[in-house]
Write a protein that holds these residues in place. Structure first.
Motif, PDB file in Angstrom:
ATOM      1  N   MET A   1      50.464  17.507  44.510  1.00 12.47           N
ATOM      2  CA  MET A   1      49.895  18.848  44.478  1.00 12.47           C
ATOM      3  C   MET A   1      50.203  19.499  43.147  1.00 12.47           C
ATOM      4  N   ASN A   2      49.330  20.338  42.688  1.00 14.43           N
ATOM      5  CA  ASN A   2      49.471  20.979  41.396  1.00 14.43           C
ATOM      6  C   ASN A   2      49.892  22.425  41.603  1.00 14.43           C
ATOM      7  N   ALA A   3      50.959  22.804  40.950  1.00 16.69           N
ATOM      8  CA  ALA A   3      51.419  24.184  41.054  1.00 16.69           C
ATOM      9  C   ALA A   3      50.441  25.106  40.357  1.00 16.69           C
ATOM     10  N   PRO A   4      50.328  26.377  40.807  1.00 15.98           N
ATOM     11  CA  PRO A   4      49.426  27.311  40.150  1.00 15.98           C
ATOM     12  C   PRO A   4      49.801  27.498  38.696  1.00 15.98           C
ATOM     13  N   THR A   5      48.802  27.541  37.859  1.00 13.57           N
ATOM     14  CA  THR A   5      49.035  27.767  36.435  1.00 13.57           C
ATOM     15  C   THR A   5      48.392  29.072  36.021  1.00 13.57           C
ATOM     16  N   ALA A   6      48.935  29.660  34.988  1.00 18.55           N
ATOM     17  CA  ALA A   6      48.413  30.937  34.527  1.00 18.55           C
ATOM     18  C   ALA A   6      47.064  30.744  33.874  1.00 18.55           C
ATOM     19  N   PRO A   7      46.006  31.345  34.402  1.00 18.82           N
ATOM     20  CA  PRO A   7      44.678  31.164  33.824  1.00 18.82           C
ATOM     21  C   PRO A   7      44.488  31.999  32.581  1.00 18.82           C
ATOM     22  N   ASN A   8      43.442  31.689  31.839  1.00 21.61           N
ATOM     23  CA  ASN A   8      43.143  32.446  30.625  1.00 21.61           C
ATOM     24  C   ASN A   8      42.713  33.875  30.959  1.00 21.61           C
ATOM     25  N   ALA A   9      41.965  34.053  32.061  1.00 17.60           N
ATOM     26  CA  ALA A   9      41.504  35.384  32.473  1.00 17.60           C
ATOM     27  C   ALA A   9      41.961  35.604  33.906  1.00 17.60           C
ATOM     28  N   PRO A  10      43.140  36.209  34.121  1.00 16.44           N
ATOM     29  CA  PRO A  10      43.704  36.312  35.469  1.00 16.44           C
ATOM     30  C   PRO A  10      42.783  37.063  36.426  1.00 16.44           C
ATOM     31  N   VAL A  11      42.822  36.635  37.670  1.00 18.93           N
ATOM     32  CA  VAL A  11      42.166  37.364  38.750  1.00 18.93           C
ATOM     33  C   VAL A  11      43.166  38.382  39.273  1.00 18.93           C
ATOM     34  N   THR A  12      42.803  39.641  39.237  1.00 19.99           N
ATOM     35  CA  THR A  12      43.727  40.726  39.572  1.00 19.99           C
ATOM     36  C   THR A  12      43.424  41.298  40.944  1.00 19.99           C
ATOM     37  N   PRO A  13      44.387  42.016  41.554  1.00 20.65           N
ATOM     38  CA  PRO A  13      44.104  42.692  42.840  1.00 20.65           C
ATOM     39  C   PRO A  13      42.931  43.660  42.731  1.00 20.65           C
ATOM     40  N   GLU A  14      42.789  44.329  41.572  1.00 19.73           N
ATOM     41  CA  GLU A  14      41.671  45.243  41.398  1.00 19.73           C
ATOM     42  C   GLU A  14      40.329  44.512  41.468  1.00 19.73           C
ATOM     43  N   LEU A  15      40.302  43.330  40.880  1.00 27.53           N
ATOM     44  CA  LEU A  15      39.081  42.532  40.910  1.00 27.53           C
ATOM     45  C   LEU A  15      38.765  42.077  42.332  1.00 27.53           C
ATOM     46  N   VAL A  16      39.804  41.773  43.112  1.00 32.21           N
ATOM     47  CA  VAL A  16      39.605  41.389  44.505  1.00 32.21           C
ATOM     48  C   VAL A  16      39.021  42.555  45.292  1.00 32.21           C
ATOM     49  N   SER A  17      39.531  43.770  45.040  1.00 31.33           N
ATOM     50  CA  SER A  17      39.006  44.966  45.733  1.00 31.33           C
ATOM     51  C   SER A  17      37.532  45.173  45.403  1.00 31.33           C
ATOM     52  N   ARG A  18      37.179  44.987  44.150  1.00 33.45           N
ATOM     53  CA  ARG A  18      35.774  45.130  43.769  1.00 33.45           C
ATOM     54  C   ARG A  18      34.915  44.071  44.463  1.00 33.45           C
ATOM     55  N   ALA A  19      35.449  42.855  44.594  1.00 34.30           N
ATOM     56  CA  ALA A  19      34.702  41.786  45.249  1.00 34.30           C
ATOM     57  C   ALA A  19      34.509  42.075  46.724  1.00 34.30           C
ATOM     58  N   ARG A  20      35.539  42.623  47.378  1.00 33.70           N
ATOM     59  CA  ARG A  20      35.398  42.979  48.798  1.00 33.70           C
ATOM     60  C   ARG A  20      34.321  44.034  48.985  1.00 33.70           C
ATOM     61  N   ALA A  21      34.310  45.023  48.118  1.00 30.10           N
ATOM     62  CA  ALA A  21      33.300  46.086  48.214  1.00 30.10           C
ATOM     63  C   ALA A  21      31.906  45.519  47.986  1.00 30.10           C
ATOM     64  N   ALA A  22      31.775  44.636  47.016  1.00 30.67           N
ATOM     65  CA  ALA A  22      30.469  44.039  46.734  1.00 30.67           C
ATOM     66  C   ALA A  22      30.010  43.162  47.889  1.00 30.67           C
ATOM     67  N   ALA A  23      30.945  42.470  48.529  1.00 34.98           N
ATOM     68  CA  ALA A  23      30.593  41.583  49.639  1.00 34.98           C
ATOM     69  C   ALA A  23      30.055  42.361  50.825  1.00 34.98           C
ATOM     70  N   ARG A  24      30.546  43.583  51.026  1.00 34.13           N
ATOM     71  CA  ARG A  24      30.081  44.376  52.178  1.00 34.13           C
ATOM     72  C   ARG A  24      28.620  44.788  52.025  1.00 34.13           C
ATOM     73  N   THR A  25      28.142  44.903  50.810  1.00 31.53           N
ATOM     74  CA  THR A  25      26.751  45.323  50.610  1.00 31.53           C
ATOM     75  C   THR A  25      25.816  44.154  50.326  1.00 31.53           C
TER      76      THR A  25
END
Length: 562
Positions: A1-25
């Motif tokens: 198994m591969n441990a998580p590595t730091a990506p070049n453009a991190p996915v943030t909690p704020e981005l997750v919130s925006r995705a949840r809102a977009a998914a509802r519509t």
């Protein structure tokens, strides 16, 4: 198994919130919206998401190193839910999912596992690749063995075969027969052998021309029920055990209909069965049109063959052992040249595949329809081109020669070791050599060689004994790289996967016709052919080995010294 590595453009909690809102519509899932918003490539996105949610990422290669928990999550259900359950270190369980926001799937896995599981994240394509690999290596028969211990006889299943159907509550014999057929069709086997022995029944598959074990040994009581089940499916007499029986059946597996010829033979330990699988997909490409160009012939061979099959009259003979692709080559020649402006007729035993726009006649010796009688009738049916499934007696040979001499193009197969042994074969049948050479345009001798598995191929240096057996020296190998497969899951540990055709085309000219008609020694005829630039089977096979596509061992197995 591969441990998580730091990506070049991190996915943030704020981005997750925006995705949840977009998914509802939008009606799309959170995962899909988040991947779009991140702007990352799929693999980089999975790494970034895993780093945020503190998941571990697992790839296909790592999954394949772990043991699947099939006793908890059968392959059929894993394919349906698109997930995997694996045995981790010690007694731990590892669940692999493609979407960490799918809470319903996580709850379902927890209920199936009935024990704590460690969730891992993987690309959907990696999970699909793992499940496909597992399906190609794990046999449906394995699932049968797990369930036979406590299973009682049930009702007989139909002709539809799938892993889901095999898991249903059917009789023991039905499970075994269906599993055997499913595995053979999936693996591309040409034949299934069910052999009765003192200890029970052994099942083997012929794949790439070689027999190999395909399952465990079944007790004799079970083997009797297996043969009976096959007889029922093929419409044979289940009460008859003393004489051979032949029949046929049709099954639907892997999304296609497959014809199967069944031969039952009594032996000292019971009854044996051989099933010939006639899978159109194995020879007909996706567009449904069989052509010479899809058979893997080299350009110069293809050009010579097309010249012979496009001649207006005469005879082309195709020779080779059983299973060498003779009929497939003739079918491709007919399909490619059938423009609808000529009358094509065939006489075959049996008709293996249906050809569009061709009248195909099956031999039925029990009713008096032999090759000779069928060919005689064909000649009264205004034919332009005729295919004879096999020339095996004097009468058929004489009629084929006469048809070729009277303005018809005759394509036929004949059993001989090579192109030059055909003349001895016709002499044995009592055919006049002057008539034969006048009718004959050419002879094609064909073999199929197994090719080296691309996944486990390594460089190979043959020893002196191997070279001597093939009449080679170290100088012959100068600058060439030979390869051999070490054996892996892709090739069922054989080192070979797939086959290539090699051919020897003897196109007759006036000199060759004279030499053959005068019954000059075969050695002199071969020398004349070699002077014309005709390449022998052994030479064609060695060329494939020198290109790294097959092995010297396979060359020696399939071809004789020219």
């Amino acid at each position: 198994m591969n441990a998580p590595t730091a990506p070049n453009a991190p996915v943030t909690p704020e981005l997750v919130s925006r995705a949840r809102a977009a998914a509802r519509t939008s009606g799309r899932g959170v995962y899909a919206e988040l991947e779009t918003l991140s702007g990352l490539e799929p693999r980089a996105f999975v790494q970034a998401l895993a780093a945020l949610l503190r998941f571990e990422v697992i790839e296909t290669a790592t999954m394949l190193e772990m043991r699947p928990a099939n006793e908890l999550l059968p392959l059929a259900r894993a394919l349906t839910r698109h997930c995997a359950l694996l045995h981790g270190p010690g007694e731990s369980l590892v669940a692999v999912i493609p979407d960490p926001f799918d809470i319903e799937l996580q709850d379902w896995i927890a209920a199936v596992a009935r024990a704590p599981v460690r969730l891992n994240l993987a690309l959907r394509s990696d999970i699909q690749a793992y499940l496909t690999k597992l399906e190609s290596s794990a046999r449906a028969m394995d699932a049968v063995q797990l369930s036979l211990i406590s299973e009682a006889e049930g009702t007989e299943g139909g002709e539809q075969i799938s892993i889901q159907r095999i898991h249903e509550d059917e009789s023991e014999a039905v499970k075994i027969v269906n599993s055997t057929l499913y595995d053979a069709i999936r693996d591309g086997a040409s034949d299934i052998h069910l052999r009765s022995a003192r200890e029970g029944m052994v099942i083997k598959h012929r794949i790439d021309g070689v027999l190999g074990s395909a399952g465990p040994v079944f007790q004799r009581e079970v083997s009797t029920r297996i043969i009976s089940r096959l007889k029922v499916m093929a419409g044979l007499d289940i009460a008859e055990h003393r004489v051979p029986q032949d029949g046929k059946l049709k099954v639907n597996a892997l999304g296609r209909a497959v014809d199967v010829r069944v031969s039952i033979m009594p032996t000292i330990h019971g009854e044996d069965a051989v099933l010939r699988i006639l899978d159109k997909r194995s020879i007909i490409p996706a567009d449904g049109v069989l052509r010479l160009s899809v058979l893997g012939f080299e350009p110069d061979v293809l050009s010579s063959l097309r010249k012979l099959v496009n001649l207006p009259y005469g005879m082309l003979l195709v020779t080779g052992p059983t299973g060498s692709g003779k009929t497939t080559t003739l079918y491709a020649a007919i399909s490619e040249t059938n423009t609808g402006r000529e009358n094509f007729l065939t006489i075959e035993d049996p008709v293996e595949y249906e050809l569009q726009g061709v009248a195909q006649i099956p031999v039925n010796e029990a009713q008096g329809l032999t090759f000779e009688r069928g060919l005689r009738s064909i000649l009264r049916h205004d034919p332009d081109r005729i295919m004879v499934g096999e020339i095996r007696d004097k009468e058929t040979a004489e009629m084929a020669v006469q048809a070729a001499l009277t303005g018809h193009l005759v394509l036929a197969t004949v059993h001989a070791n090579n192109a030059y042994d055909v003349f001895n074969r016709f002499t044995y049948l009592g055919i006049d050599m002057y008539a034969l050479t006048s009718a004959l345009n050419g002879i094609l001798a064909q073999r199929l060689l197994r090719t080296v598995c691309a996944h486990c191929a390594t460089e190979h240096q043959p020893d002196d004994t191997e070279l001597r057996e093939l009449g080679l020296t170290r100088r012959d190998l100068a600058g060439r790289v030979l390869r051999r497969g070490t054996g892996c899951g892709d090739c069922r540990a054989t080192g070979y996967k797939g086959r290539r055709a090699i051919v020897e085309i003897l196109a007759l000219d006036d000199t060759l016709r004279r030499m053959i008609a005068e019954k000059q020694p075969i050695a002199e005829i071969k020398e004349r052919a070699r002077a014309k630039g005709i390449r022998f089977l052994r030479d064609a096979a060695l060329e494939l080995a020198f290109q790294g596509e097959t092995t010297l061992e396979e060359v020696a197995r399939v071809t004789l010294q020219a």
